[in-house]
Design an enzyme around this catalytic site. Structure first.
Site, mmCIF file in Angstrom:
data_model
loop_
_atom_site.group_PDB
_atom_site.id
_atom_site.type_symbol
_atom_site.label_atom_id
_atom_site.label_comp_id
_atom_site.label_asym_id
_atom_site.label_seq_id
_atom_site.Cartn_x
_atom_site.Cartn_y
_atom_site.Cartn_z
ATOM 1 N N SER A 164 -24.737 -36.042 -4.274
ATOM 2 C CA SER A 164 -25.939 -36.700 -4.800
ATOM 3 C C SER A 164 -25.742 -38.213 -4.785
ATOM 4 C CB SER A 164 -26.163 -36.217 -6.236
ATOM 5 O OG SER A 164 -27.193 -36.946 -6.849
ATOM 6 N N TYR A 177 -23.468 -35.147 -14.978
ATOM 7 C CA TYR A 177 -23.950 -34.772 -13.641
ATOM 8 C C TYR A 177 -23.393 -35.758 -12.609
ATOM 9 C CZ TYR A 177 -27.373 -33.419 -9.995
ATOM 10 O OH TYR A 177 -27.982 -32.996 -8.837
HETATM 11 P P1 NAD Z 1 -33.176 -26.179 -7.809
HETATM 12 O O1 NAD Z 1 -33.032 -26.154 -9.290
HETATM 13 O O2 NAD Z 1 -34.548 -26.146 -7.209
HETATM 14 O O3 NAD Z 1 -32.321 -25.000 -7.173
HETATM 15 C C1 NAD Z 1 -31.086 -24.597 -7.645
HETATM 16 C C2 NAD Z 1 -31.010 -23.086 -7.467
HETATM 17 O O4 NAD Z 1 -29.699 -22.674 -7.840
HETATM 18 C C3 NAD Z 1 -32.004 -22.337 -8.345
HETATM 19 O O5 NAD Z 1 -32.716 -21.398 -7.564
HETATM 20 C C4 NAD Z 1 -31.123 -21.643 -9.391
HETATM 21 O O6 NAD Z 1 -31.630 -20.369 -9.766
HETATM 22 C C5 NAD Z 1 -29.823 -21.500 -8.621
HETATM 23 N N1 NAD Z 1 -28.663 -21.431 -9.505
HETATM 24 C C6 NAD Z 1 -28.444 -22.129 -10.641
HETATM 25 N N2 NAD Z 1 -27.280 -21.771 -11.176
HETATM 26 C C7 NAD Z 1 -26.744 -20.820 -10.372
HETATM 27 C C8 NAD Z 1 -25.542 -20.065 -10.405
HETATM 28 N N3 NAD Z 1 -24.680 -20.200 -11.401
HETATM 29 N N4 NAD Z 1 -25.310 -19.184 -9.405
HETATM 30 C C9 NAD Z 1 -26.203 -19.020 -8.396
HETATM 31 N N5 NAD Z 1 -27.352 -19.708 -8.322
HETATM 32 C C10 NAD Z 1 -27.621 -20.599 -9.295
HETATM 33 O O7 NAD Z 1 -32.355 -27.442 -7.314
HETATM 34 P P2 NAD Z 1 -32.474 -28.307 -6.005
HETATM 35 O O8 NAD Z 1 -33.196 -29.548 -6.384
HETATM 36 O O9 NAD Z 1 -32.954 -27.517 -4.851
HETATM 37 O O10 NAD Z 1 -30.934 -28.689 -5.823
HETATM 38 C C11 NAD Z 1 -30.042 -28.025 -4.956
HETATM 39 C C12 NAD Z 1 -28.749 -28.820 -4.919
HETATM 40 O O11 NAD Z 1 -29.028 -30.152 -4.515
HETATM 41 C C13 NAD Z 1 -28.052 -28.941 -6.276
HETATM 42 O O12 NAD Z 1 -26.674 -28.958 -6.076
HETATM 43 C C14 NAD Z 1 -28.513 -30.285 -6.780
HETATM 44 O O13 NAD Z 1 -27.602 -30.816 -7.705
HETATM 45 C C15 NAD Z 1 -28.540 -31.056 -5.484
HETATM 46 N N6 NAD Z 1 -29.382 -32.254 -5.459
HETATM 47 C C16 NAD Z 1 -30.722 -32.203 -5.769
HETATM 48 C C17 NAD Z 1 -31.483 -33.364 -5.676
HETATM 49 C C18 NAD Z 1 -32.965 -33.382 -5.986
HETATM 50 O O14 NAD Z 1 -33.557 -34.473 -6.064
HETATM 51 N N7 NAD Z 1 -33.615 -32.239 -6.165
HETATM 52 C C19 NAD Z 1 -30.886 -34.557 -5.286
HETATM 53 C C20 NAD Z 1 -29.532 -34.562 -4.984
HETATM 54 C C21 NAD Z 1 -28.796 -33.406 -5.068
#
Ligand code: NAD
Length: 281
Positions: A164, A177
């Site tokens: 991130s 985080y």
């Molecule tokens: P999201 O919340 O839409 O998706 C995360 C998914 O992971 C969900 O479907 C949830 O049910 C699942 N999950 C949570 N805990 C779990 C576990 N213990 N075991 C299995 N599944 C689990 O999030 P996103 O925005 O799509 O993010 C995906 C990745 O990208 C994450 O690592 C997040 O930190 C990272 N990220 C997101 C952003 C953003 O702006 N959305 C930016 C940078 C990084």
């Protein structure tokens, strides 16, 4: 159908994606399926990936959904066995499960601005901090232990982690985080080095700021104008824009393509519309 940015053929490749029910990783699952891969979509809430898999199969693509928690070692081992039986060994592992935890977030950017009753640094909940670190760090490490073993034996494989922007410089309010994602970037380099002689490459992407249903209310007022935090993000981004989840696919495909990225291992690729490069001045 998604308009794929790169014409990479992943036909026959087994792509295991954790957190595949989420915004970013469901987009990745769709993209890999469309590019010919056999996609194993894992998510803690199984219904999300079962629905995704059904939709993709209806479109003629190959995808199975598996309910599983990336922190449950026995559960992940069972899913590993099931994927082996369904599709064969994993070629590409995407460690996508992750995210922030409100219990590890402060209400204010600065301690001196905290008002009575607000959650400050001193109120951060240690259980929330532990859960967050577990999900993002151990949740990347444990599935890698389980799925990379076959890769070592087969002398090939690719691992993609999700870091991130806050891994470079921490963002206000989210100390845990930020630290956990810095640890994910660090682990990416460690794994790339550790597996260097095995034919496995390990990289990460660092997505910029996405607008999702979950954070829409934090980023935009009801009249569509940016909130104060959202204005800060846009002012800190030289292109003055957010990133769309589909814009992560080009970098993802590149890093997961053994031909295009044959010499690329241990990198964290920002896909951020310039945020990480901009000092704000
Ligand atoms: P999201 O919340 O839409 O998706 C995360 C998914 O992971 C969900 O479907 C949830 O049910 C699942 N999950 C949570 N805990 C779990 C576990 N213990 N075991 C299995 N599944 C689990 O999030 P996103 O925005 O799509 O993010 C995906 C990745 O990208 C994450 O690592 C997040 O930190 C990272 N990220 C997101 C952003 C953003 O702006 N959305 C930016 C940078 C990084």
């Amino acid at each position: 159908m998604m308009d794929l940015p790169l014409n990479v053929d992943f036909t026959g490749k087994v792509v295991v994606i954790t957190g595949a029910g989420g915004v970013i990783c469901s987009t990745m699952a769709r993209a890999f399926a469309q590019a010919g891969a056999k996609v194993a979509a894992i998510n803690r809430t199984g219904i999300k990936v079962e629905k995704l898999a059904e939709e993709l199969r209806a479109e003629g693509f190959i995808c199975n959904g598996y309910e599983g928690n990336v922190l449950d070692e026995e559960g992940m081992k069972k899913i590993h066995e099931q994927i082996l039986a369904d599709f064969g060994p994993c070629d590409i592992l995407i460690n996508g499960a992750g995210g922030n935890n409100p219990r590890a977030t402060t209400d204010n950017e600065y301690q001196h601005e905290a008002k009575p009753g607000q959650k400050t640094f001193f109120d951060l909940d240690m259980e929330g901090v532990n859960d967050l670190f577990s999900l993002n760090f151990q949740g990347t490490l444990l599935p890698t232990q389980i799925f990379a073993k076959d890769m070592v034996e087969r002398k090939s494989g690719c691992i993609l982690n999700i870091s991130s922007m806050n891994a470079y410089i921490p963002l206000t309010k989210i100390p845990a985080y930020s630290g956990a994602k810095a640890a994910v970037s660090n682990l990416t380099q460690w794994l790339a080095t550790h597996f260097a002689g095995t034919g496995i490459r390990c990289n990460a992407i660092a997505p910029g700021f996405l607008v999702t249903n979950q954070n829409r209310a934090l980023l935009f007022n009801e009249d569509g104008t940016p909130t104060a935090r959202s204005a800060k993000i846009l002012n800190g981004t030289p292109t003055h824009r957010f990133v769309d989840s589909e814009e992560l696919i080009g970098g993802t495909f590149f890093l997961c393509d053994d031909k295009a990225a044959s010499a690329v291992t241990g990198v964290v690729l920002p896909i951020d519309a310039g945020f990480a490069a901009y000092s704000g001045v």
